[in-house]
Design a protein around this motif. Structure first.
Motif, PDB file in Angstrom:
ATOM      1  N   UNK A  77       1.417   2.780  -2.023  1.00 30.07           N
ATOM      2  CA  UNK A  77       1.770   3.307  -0.750  1.00 30.07           C
ATOM      3  C   UNK A  77       2.203   2.100   0.205  1.00 30.07           C
ATOM      4  N   UNK A  78       1.767   0.918   0.118  1.00 34.25           N
ATOM      5  CA  UNK A  78       1.789  -0.160   0.699  1.00 34.25           C
ATOM      6  C   UNK A  78       2.051  -1.477  -0.135  1.00 34.25           C
ATOM      7  N   UNK A  79       2.577  -2.542   0.039  1.00 30.42           N
ATOM      8  CA  UNK A  79       2.530  -3.681  -0.534  1.00 30.42           C
ATOM      9  C   UNK A  79       1.795  -4.963   0.010  1.00 30.42           C
ATOM     10  N   UNK A  80       0.909  -5.597  -0.806  1.00 29.15           N
ATOM     11  CA  UNK A  80       0.050  -6.408  -0.420  1.00 29.15           C
ATOM     12  C   UNK A  80       0.789  -7.568   0.362  1.00 29.15           C
ATOM     13  N   UNK A  81       2.058  -7.747   0.103  1.00 38.72           N
ATOM     14  CA  UNK A  81       2.826  -8.795   0.956  1.00 38.72           C
ATOM     15  C   UNK A  81       3.730  -8.036   1.977  1.00 38.72           C
ATOM     16  N   UNK A  82       3.394  -6.884   2.071  1.00 37.23           N
ATOM     17  CA  UNK A  82       4.002  -6.226   3.505  1.00 37.23           C
ATOM     18  C   UNK A  82       3.642  -6.514   4.803  1.00 37.23           C
ATOM     19  N   UNK A  83       4.843  -6.957   5.444  1.00 34.56           N
ATOM     20  CA  UNK A  83       4.499  -7.557   6.771  1.00 34.56           C
ATOM     21  C   UNK A  83       4.005  -6.302   7.832  1.00 34.56           C
ATOM     22  N   UNK A  84       3.299  -6.538   8.790  1.00 32.01           N
ATOM     23  CA  UNK A  84       3.076  -5.761   9.769  1.00 32.01           C
ATOM     24  C   UNK A  84       4.011  -5.158  10.690  1.00 32.01           C
ATOM     25  N   UNK A  85       5.007  -5.917  11.006  1.00 31.01           N
ATOM     26  CA  UNK A  85       6.254  -5.638  11.633  1.00 31.01           C
ATOM     27  C   UNK A  85       6.828  -4.382  10.972  1.00 31.01           C
ATOM     28  N   UNK A  86       6.815  -4.121   9.691  1.00 23.81           N
ATOM     29  CA  UNK A  86       7.161  -2.989   9.106  1.00 23.81           C
ATOM     30  C   UNK A  86       6.464  -1.705   9.348  1.00 23.81           C
ATOM     31  N   UNK A 106      -9.635  -4.745  12.010  1.00 31.84           N
ATOM     32  CA  UNK A 106      -9.392  -3.757  12.868  1.00 31.84           C
ATOM     33  C   UNK A 106      -7.926  -3.140  12.930  1.00 31.84           C
ATOM     34  N   UNK A 107      -7.244  -4.146  12.534  1.00 31.93           N
ATOM     35  CA  UNK A 107      -5.620  -3.870  12.157  1.00 31.93           C
ATOM     36  C   UNK A 107      -5.484  -3.248  10.904  1.00 31.93           C
ATOM     37  N   UNK A 108      -6.439  -3.590   9.865  1.00 31.69           N
ATOM     38  CA  UNK A 108      -6.226  -2.958   8.489  1.00 31.69           C
ATOM     39  C   UNK A 108      -6.792  -1.440   8.748  1.00 31.69           C
ATOM     40  N   UNK A 109      -7.564  -1.416   9.619  1.00 28.51           N
ATOM     41  CA  UNK A 109      -7.936   0.273   9.733  1.00 28.51           C
ATOM     42  C   UNK A 109      -6.706   0.988  10.304  1.00 28.51           C
ATOM     43  N   UNK A 110      -6.087   0.193  11.245  1.00 29.31           N
ATOM     44  CA  UNK A 110      -4.711   1.034  11.592  1.00 29.31           C
ATOM     45  C   UNK A 110      -3.845   1.272  10.577  1.00 29.31           C
ATOM     46  N   UNK A 111      -3.619   0.030   9.597  1.00 30.18           N
ATOM     47  CA  UNK A 111      -2.724   0.438   8.488  1.00 30.18           C
ATOM     48  C   UNK A 111      -3.206   1.715   7.859  1.00 30.18           C
ATOM     49  N   UNK A 112      -4.568   1.713   7.330  1.00 35.55           N
ATOM     50  CA  UNK A 112      -4.945   3.165   6.629  1.00 35.55           C
ATOM     51  C   UNK A 112      -4.479   4.257   7.594  1.00 35.55           C
ATOM     52  N   UNK A 113      -4.723   4.336   8.789  1.00 37.41           N
ATOM     53  CA  UNK A 113      -4.429   5.433   9.664  1.00 37.41           C
ATOM     54  C   UNK A 113      -2.893   5.712   9.518  1.00 37.41           C
ATOM     55  N   UNK A 114      -2.014   4.633   9.717  1.00 40.18           N
ATOM     56  CA  UNK A 114      -0.493   4.859   9.544  1.00 40.18           C
ATOM     57  C   UNK A 114      -0.305   5.336   8.341  1.00 40.18           C
ATOM     58  N   UNK A 115      -0.619   4.914   7.198  1.00 40.45           N
ATOM     59  CA  UNK A 115      -0.249   5.090   5.804  1.00 40.45           C
ATOM     60  C   UNK A 115      -0.845   6.628   5.382  1.00 40.45           C
ATOM     61  N   UNK A 116      -2.006   6.918   5.886  1.00 43.09           N
ATOM     62  CA  UNK A 116      -2.763   8.196   5.145  1.00 43.09           C
ATOM     63  C   UNK A 116      -2.524   9.446   6.268  1.00 43.09           C
ATOM     64  N   UNK A 117      -1.980   8.975   7.355  1.00 45.15           N
ATOM     65  CA  UNK A 117      -1.841  10.058   8.458  1.00 45.15           C
ATOM     66  C   UNK A 117      -3.113  10.716   8.910  1.00 45.15           C
ATOM     67  N   UNK A 118      -4.153   9.888   8.740  1.00 47.95           N
ATOM     68  CA  UNK A 118      -5.704  10.457   9.072  1.00 47.95           C
ATOM     69  C   UNK A 118      -6.374   9.418  10.135  1.00 47.95           C
ATOM     70  N   UNK A 119      -7.105   9.849  10.907  1.00 45.79           N
ATOM     71  CA  UNK A 119      -8.060   8.834  11.355  1.00 45.79           C
ATOM     72  C   UNK A 119      -8.852   8.153  10.498  1.00 45.79           C
ATOM     73  N   UNK A 120      -9.186   6.995  10.760  1.00 49.01           N
ATOM     74  CA  UNK A 120      -9.811   6.019   9.939  1.00 49.01           C
ATOM     75  C   UNK A 120     -11.267   6.696   9.246  1.00 49.01           C
ATOM     76  N   UNK A 126     -12.412  10.732   2.949  1.00 43.07           N
ATOM     77  CA  UNK A 126     -11.733  11.289   1.774  1.00 43.07           C
ATOM     78  C   UNK A 126     -11.329  10.434   0.703  1.00 43.07           C
ATOM     79  N   UNK A 127     -11.321   9.141   0.886  1.00 38.97           N
ATOM     80  CA  UNK A 127     -11.032   8.129  -0.180  1.00 38.97           C
ATOM     81  C   UNK A 127     -12.295   7.598  -0.717  1.00 38.97           C
TER      82      UNK A 127
END
Length: 401
Positions: free
Chosen positions: A134-143, A216-230, A236-237
């Motif tokens: 769903x995401x890449x380990x080396x994915x940039x946050x700008x994406x 704190x930003x990784x929590x937002x990544x989880x929200x962005x990718x799953x479309x769920x609040x952290x 669920x995870x």
């Protein structure tokens, strides 16, 4: 009726096919049983681990109990503590108050704030998303976040604390940036980073700096990718599939009375402050028994691919010599002997926590307290009872966090 006699080779062939078919059916049933609504949900360990003998369990229990009582039995109130091997609890203890004002005692079901041990769970969710592509380990946050100002910051540099960003508690208390009079959320933090020209502390991926902003930003990544609040995503995870019934995330939508209070050393209660709604770096409440379920699933071969797991359990910061290091969501000790210890500690307000994961020995040590003490961090010394770890049970002078 005339009995049908099969040639010997056909008899063995049919027998083999029937047996193989039955095994496949069992495997299919087991696989079906383990399915979850989410392809990236953690799944409980289903393989049985060797049962501990009564003699082994009793010996270790006496040793652990002696260590605990000699070093922490006097004055170490408010503790939830567990040691388990192969998923089997050897020793556990629950002391002190969950809520002193209302005379409610700590129990195995009392969820305590696990502070920065939360990072281990946040990292686990991120790793599951990476493993599911769903995401890449080396994915940039700008994406992921439009306007994100640091072009070289990646998922990996957040996980291993090499992003170079500043700690949010160092700049968000500034009135010109945010101030102490209004609650900060993760979304607010991202907006501050994007709009307030917050400079990097160091160039990305050049230095290790333990930093709550990363998670704190990784929590937002989880929200962005799953479309769920952290909070919902972690439920669920991790929490629901692992039957962690006494675990939850505290965020800006959680009633304050749901949070187990925390205290200073003299039982003065910590008030809520403007940073108490930020999650991912902290703000999971759990119990040692729930964390044992998480530990078993995290160490299962089914957790993530071996290739990704190999990247989790290695150090990334060797700019200065020393035995301390950090993997992907886990602290490390690396000794010249080649021995490694994986652990994570936490401290937020009056809450302190320690999660020690002895991978080779299938052993976990968990200590949580909601009344401030550094003694929680000493529990790693019990590692010496289970493997070749250079600790002594008598030395309790370390202030390692």
């Amino acid at each position: 009726m005339i009995p049908i006699r099969l040639p010997k080779y056909l008899f063995f062939t049919v027998t083999f096919l029937l047996l193989f078919g039955c095994k496949n059916d069992e495997k299919e049933k087991k696989s079906t049983k383990r399915k979850s609504d989410l392809e990236y949900a953690m799944l409980p360990l289903e393989d049985s681990l060797p049962k501990l003998s009564a003699a082994y369990t009793n010996t270790k229990k006496r040793q652990i109990e002696g260590f605990f009582e000699n070093n922490f039995g006097r004055g170490f109130e408010n503790v939830s503590f567990l040691v388990a091997k192969n998923g089997q609890i050897i020793y556990e203890k629950y002391d002190g108050y969950a809520d002193k004002e209302n005379n409610i005692l700590n129990s195995p079901e009392t969820p305590l704030h696990i502070a920065s041990v939360t990072k281990v769970l946040t990292a686990a969710a991120i790793l599951k998303l990476i493993d599911a592509k769903k995401i890449d380990l080396d994915q940039k946050l700008t994406t992921l976040f439009e306007g994100f100002p640091y072009p070289d910051v990646t998922i990996k540099t957040l996980l291993n604390h090499r992003s170079g960003m500043k700690k949010y508690n160092y700049f968000c208390d500034d009135k010109a940036i945010w101030g102490r009079n209004k609650t900060l959320t993760n979304t607010d933090l991202l907006n501050v980073i994007i709009t307030k020209d917050i400079k990097l502390e160091t160039k990305t991926d050049t230095h290790f700096s333990y930093n709550n902003t990363n998670y704190a930003l990784l929590a937002l990544v989880i929200e962005k990718v799953t479309k769920m609040k952290y909070a919902e995503a972690m439920k669920k995870i991790i929490f629901e599939p692992l039957d962690m019934k006494n675990s939850f995330v505290f965020d800006e939508n959680t009633p304050k009375e749901k949070a187990t209070p925390s205290y200073k050393y003299n039982y003065v209660k910590y008030p809520f402050d403007f940073l108490d709604a930020v999650y991912g770096d902290k703000n999971i409440y759990s119990t040692p028994r729930d964390l044992l379920k998480f530990d078993l699933a995290r160490n299962s071969p089914d957790f993530i691919s071996k290739k990704l797991a190999d990247q989790v359990f290695k150090g990334y910061s060797y700019e200065s010599r020393g035995e301390k290091n950090y993997g992907l969501g886990i602290r490390m000790r690396e000794w010249e002997s080649g021995q490694k210890l994986f652990y994570h500690n936490g401290w937020w307000h009056g809450n302190t926590s320690s999660y020690i994961n002895l991978r080779k020995e299938n052993t976990v040590i968990i200590a949580l307290s909601n009344k401030f003490t550094r003694n929680t961090f000493q529990m790693k010394r019990l590692s010496a009872l289970f493997g070749d770890y250079p600790f002594t049970l008598k030395d309790t002078t370390s202030k390692d966090e």
